[in-house]
Motif scaffolding. Structure first.
Motif, PDB file in Angstrom:
ATOM      1  N   PRO A  24     132.399  -8.222-104.837  1.00 17.75           N
ATOM      2  CA  PRO A  24     131.890  -8.637-103.527  1.00 17.75           C
ATOM      3  C   PRO A  24     132.482  -9.965-103.049  1.00 17.75           C
ATOM      4  N   LEU A  25     132.402 -10.156-101.727  1.00 18.06           N
ATOM      5  CA  LEU A  25     132.853 -11.390-101.090  1.00 18.06           C
ATOM      6  C   LEU A  25     131.652 -12.174-100.569  1.00 18.06           C
ATOM      7  N   ILE A  26     131.880 -13.438-100.265  1.00 20.27           N
ATOM      8  CA  ILE A  26     130.851 -14.302 -99.680  1.00 20.27           C
ATOM      9  C   ILE A  26     131.122 -14.465 -98.191  1.00 20.27           C
ATOM     10  N   LEU A  27     130.081 -14.327 -97.374  1.00 22.37           N
ATOM     11  CA  LEU A  27     130.181 -14.615 -95.951  1.00 22.37           C
ATOM     12  C   LEU A  27     129.789 -16.063 -95.708  1.00 22.37           C
ATOM     13  N   HIS A  28     130.653 -16.785 -94.990  1.00 22.91           N
ATOM     14  CA  HIS A  28     130.433 -18.202 -94.687  1.00 22.91           C
ATOM     15  C   HIS A  28     129.981 -18.337 -93.237  1.00 22.91           C
TER      16      HIS A  28
ATOM     17  N   LEU B  18     121.804 -12.073 -88.281  1.00 27.17           N
ATOM     18  CA  LEU B  18     122.871 -11.111 -88.036  1.00 27.17           C
ATOM     19  C   LEU B  18     123.315 -10.423 -89.331  1.00 27.17           C
ATOM     20  N   LEU B  19     123.154 -11.145 -90.451  1.00 32.07           N
ATOM     21  CA  LEU B  19     123.729 -10.703 -91.720  1.00 32.07           C
ATOM     22  C   LEU B  19     122.678 -10.247 -92.732  1.00 32.07           C
ATOM     23  N   ALA B  20     121.500 -10.885 -92.712  1.00 35.07           N
ATOM     24  CA  ALA B  20     120.453 -10.594 -93.702  1.00 35.07           C
ATOM     25  C   ALA B  20     119.244  -9.983 -93.017  1.00 35.07           C
TER      26      ALA B  20
ATOM     27  N   VAL C 136     122.178 -14.504-102.274  1.00 32.26           N
ATOM     28  CA  VAL C 136     122.331 -13.054-102.144  1.00 32.26           C
ATOM     29  C   VAL C 136     121.036 -12.493-101.564  1.00 32.26           C
ATOM     30  N   LEU C 137     121.168 -11.811-100.407  1.00 32.75           N
ATOM     31  CA  LEU C 137     120.019 -11.298 -99.661  1.00 32.75           C
ATOM     32  C   LEU C 137     120.279  -9.852 -99.248  1.00 32.75           C
ATOM     33  N   PRO C 138     119.231  -9.098 -98.880  1.00 28.62           N
ATOM     34  CA  PRO C 138     119.455  -7.744 -98.369  1.00 28.62           C
ATOM     35  C   PRO C 138     120.282  -7.799 -97.089  1.00 28.62           C
ATOM     36  N   LYS C 139     121.285  -6.942 -96.975  1.00 28.32           N
ATOM     37  CA  LYS C 139     122.204  -7.033 -95.833  1.00 28.32           C
ATOM     38  C   LYS C 139     121.758  -6.166 -94.669  1.00 28.32           C
ATOM     39  N   THR C 140     122.218  -6.536 -93.480  1.00 27.69           N
ATOM     40  CA  THR C 140     122.031  -5.710 -92.296  1.00 27.69           C
ATOM     41  C   THR C 140     123.159  -4.687 -92.212  1.00 27.69           C
TER      42      THR C 140
ATOM     43  N   GLY D  96     131.035  -5.012-101.502  1.00 27.00           N
ATOM     44  CA  GLY D  96     131.447  -4.241-102.666  1.00 27.00           C
ATOM     45  C   GLY D  96     130.631  -2.972-102.838  1.00 27.00           C
ATOM     46  N   GLY D  97     130.128  -2.424-101.704  1.00 28.87           N
ATOM     47  CA  GLY D  97     129.344  -1.198-101.751  1.00 28.87           C
ATOM     48  C   GLY D  97     127.881  -1.407-102.071  1.00 28.87           C
ATOM     49  N   LEU D  98     127.444  -2.654-102.227  1.00 26.38           N
ATOM     50  CA  LEU D  98     126.040  -2.946-102.526  1.00 26.38           C
ATOM     51  C   LEU D  98     125.220  -3.027-101.243  1.00 26.38           C
ATOM     52  N   ASP D  99     123.887  -3.049-101.388  1.00 22.32           N
ATOM     53  CA  ASP D  99     122.980  -3.177-100.250  1.00 22.32           C
ATOM     54  C   ASP D  99     122.611  -4.644-100.016  1.00 22.32           C
ATOM     55  N   THR D 100     123.362  -5.540-100.597  1.00 21.14           N
ATOM     56  CA  THR D 100     123.104  -6.972-100.474  1.00 21.14           C
ATOM     57  C   THR D 100     124.357  -7.680 -99.965  1.00 21.14           C
ATOM     58  N   VAL D 101     124.156  -8.904 -99.494  1.00 23.30           N
ATOM     59  CA  VAL D 101     125.270  -9.716 -99.027  1.00 23.30           C
ATOM     60  C   VAL D 101     125.085 -11.144 -99.522  1.00 23.30           C
ATOM     61  N   ALA D 102     126.193 -11.769 -99.908  1.00 22.89           N
ATOM     62  CA  ALA D 102     126.184 -13.164-100.352  1.00 22.89           C
ATOM     63  C   ALA D 102     126.561 -14.055 -99.168  1.00 22.89           C
ATOM     64  N   ILE D 103     125.738 -15.073 -98.915  1.00 19.66           N
ATOM     65  CA  ILE D 103     125.909 -15.911 -97.718  1.00 19.66           C
ATOM     66  C   ILE D 103     125.914 -17.384 -98.126  1.00 19.66           C
ATOM     67  N   ARG D 104     126.852 -18.142 -97.531  1.00 16.56           N
ATOM     68  CA  ARG D 104     126.925 -19.581 -97.793  1.00 16.56           C
ATOM     69  C   ARG D 104     127.144 -20.347 -96.492  1.00 16.56           C
ATOM     70  N   PHE D 105     126.517 -21.508 -96.410  1.00 21.97           N
ATOM     71  CA  PHE D 105     126.661 -22.447 -95.295  1.00 21.97           C
ATOM     72  C   PHE D 105     127.382 -23.668 -95.866  1.00 21.97           C
TER      73      PHE D 105
END
Length: 343
Positions: free
Chosen positions: A65-69, A78-80, A102-106, A115-124
Motif C-alpha cells: 500500500p501507499l500513503i496519501l498525503h 474525502l478519503l476516510a 490507517v482508516l477505513p477508506k471511501t 493495495g486492494g485493502l478496504d483501508t487507506v493510510a493518510i498523513r498530514f
C-alpha cells in the motif's frame, strides 16, 4: 523521459517552479519531493493510472500500500469514511508531522493506493514545501519513498536523482530531511490501535495519548507466508544496500571483537561513532550510540555510502529497541532480511 530538477529551499523561493511541479502532479505526472521524514515520489492519489505509474517507476510490488498525503484536515472526509475519536486525538497532538493513520477508506480512493485493502493510510506532513505542492495541485498526493524499491530511502534530492533520473517528470530539491526515517504508521481500524511501522513518533508517545497501543509482530519479525501487508514497509526486504547485511546485537566490545575477527576484502562495519577508533575493517558511521535521533538521520545515507564504497558484506551494530531506536532497529532488520547475530 526528461526529468526536471527544481531547487526550492522554501515556499517563498522560486514560486514558478513550485507551481510547475504542482501542475505536473495535477496532470497525472510523477514528482519526487521533500518531506520531514524522507523524500516521497508523488502522484495524484485519486488518479489510478498516475498511481500505477509510481509502482512502475520504483519497481514496487503492487500489493504494497501507499500513503496519501494531505495539506489540511478538510481533505480527510474525502478519503476516510470513518474518523474515530482516536484519530482526532492523535491529529491534535501529532499533525502536521511524521504520523500516518490507517482508516477505513471511501470509494474515492483507488485500489492501487490501498493495495486492494478496504483501508487507506493518510498523513498530514509538516514540511511546508510538501504541503504547498499538495495545496497547489488540489489533490491528495500518493507517495511512497522516492527510491527504487528495496533500496535505502532517500533523504536528499541527490539520492532521488541517483535512483529516479529519467523515470519521473520532476524532482524538487528541498534540502535534507530532518527526521530521516519514514513516518510512524498506526492502524485505527481494529479494537486496539496498532503500530504497523515505527518512526519519528514513538510508541511511548502514542500510548501517552491513547493509552493501550499494541505493536504489530511484523515490526520485529518476518510476516507469515501469504499474509497481506496493511502498511508500507511490512512485507518485503526493504532499505537494503547491494551488500549483504548482518545485524549484530551486542555490546560495544563484543561487536568490535566479532567484526575484527572477520576482516576481509569487501567486509565493512556499519557502526556508531564510538566504535570507529577500535575497528580494523573499513567502517561507515550512522550516528552516536546514545543518540537514536542522530542514528535515524544518518542511517539511509550511511547505507547508500556502503554501496558507493563497494561493500560486499556489512556487519551492522544493533541500536536500542525502544523510542526512536525501535524505528532504526526495524529498518536495519529489513535491510538485513532479519539475519541477526546475538552475542
Amino acid at each position: 523521459m526528461e526529468t526536471k530538477i527544481f531547487k526550492i529551499a522554501s515556499i517563498f523561493e522560486n514560486p514558478d517552479e513550485l507551481q510547475q511541479a504542482a501542475d505536473i502532479l495535477a496532470q497525472g505526472g510523477l514528482v519526487a519531493f521533500p518531506t520531514e521524514t524522507v523524500y516521497g515520489l508523488g502522484a495524484d492519489g485519486l488518479n489510478e493510472e498516475a498511481v500505477r505509474a509510481i509502482y512502475r517507476a520504483k519497481g514496487r510490488p503492487s500489493d504494497n500500500p501507499l500513503i496519501l498525503h494531505i495539506c489540511d484536515t478538510e481533505m480527510l472526509p474525502l478519503l476516510a469514511r470513518e474518523i474515530p475519536e482516536a484519530a482526532v486525538r492523535l491529529g491534535l497532538e501529532f499533525w502536521p508531522g511524521p504520523l500516518t493513520m490507517v482508516l477505513p477508506k471511501t470509494d474515492r480512493v483507488p485500489d492501487a493506493v490501498s493495495g486492494g485493502l478496504d483501508t487507506v493510510a493518510i498523513r498530514f506532513p509538516n514540511n511546508l514545501i510538501a504541503r504547498e505542492l499538495i495545496r497547489r495541485s488540489g489533490k491528495p498526493i500518493a507517495a511512497p519513498s522516492a527510491n527504487l524499491s528495496g533500496s535505502p530511502s532517500p533523504t536528499t534530492a541527490q539520492h532521488c536523482i541517483g535512483d529516479l533520473m529519467g523515470r519521473v517528470q520532476a524532482i524538487v530539491d528541498g534540502g535534507s530531511c530532518g527526521v530521516g526515517l519514514e513516518s510512524t504508521v498506526i492502524s485505527l481500524v481494529g479494537e486496539v490501535p496498532t503500530v504497523l511501522r515505527p518512526g519519528g513518533i514513538t510508541v511511548e508517545q502514542l500510548r501517552a495519548v491513547l493509552g493501550e497501543v499494541r505493536v504489530d509482530p511484523a515490526v520485529t519479525q518476518p510476516m507469515e507466508e501469504g499474509q497481506k501487508a496493511s502498511s508500507p514497509g511490512m512485507k518485503y526486504k526493504h532499505y537494503a544496500p547491494k551488500a549483504k547485511v548482518v545485524l549484530i546485537d551486542a555490546a560495544r566490545e563484543a561487536f568490535i571483537h566479532y567484526v575484527n575477527d572477520r576482516k576481509d576484502e569487501g567486509v565493512f562495519a556499519l557502526c556508531f561513532s564510538e566504535d570507529l577508533s577500535d575497528l580494523q575493517t573499513p567502517a561507515v558511521c550512522y550516528g552516536e550510540q546514545e543518540n537514536p535521533e542522530d542514528q535515524a538521520r544518518g542511517l539511509f545515507s550511511a547505507l547508500r555510502q556502503l554501496d558507493d564504497l563497494g561493500a560486499q558484506l556489512v556487519f551492522a551494530h544493533c541500536p536500542v529497541k525502544d523510542g526512536i531506536g525501535l524505528a532504526v532497529y526495524n529498518r536495519l532488520l529489513r535491510a538485513a532480511a532479519f539475519e541477526v547475530v546475538t552475542l
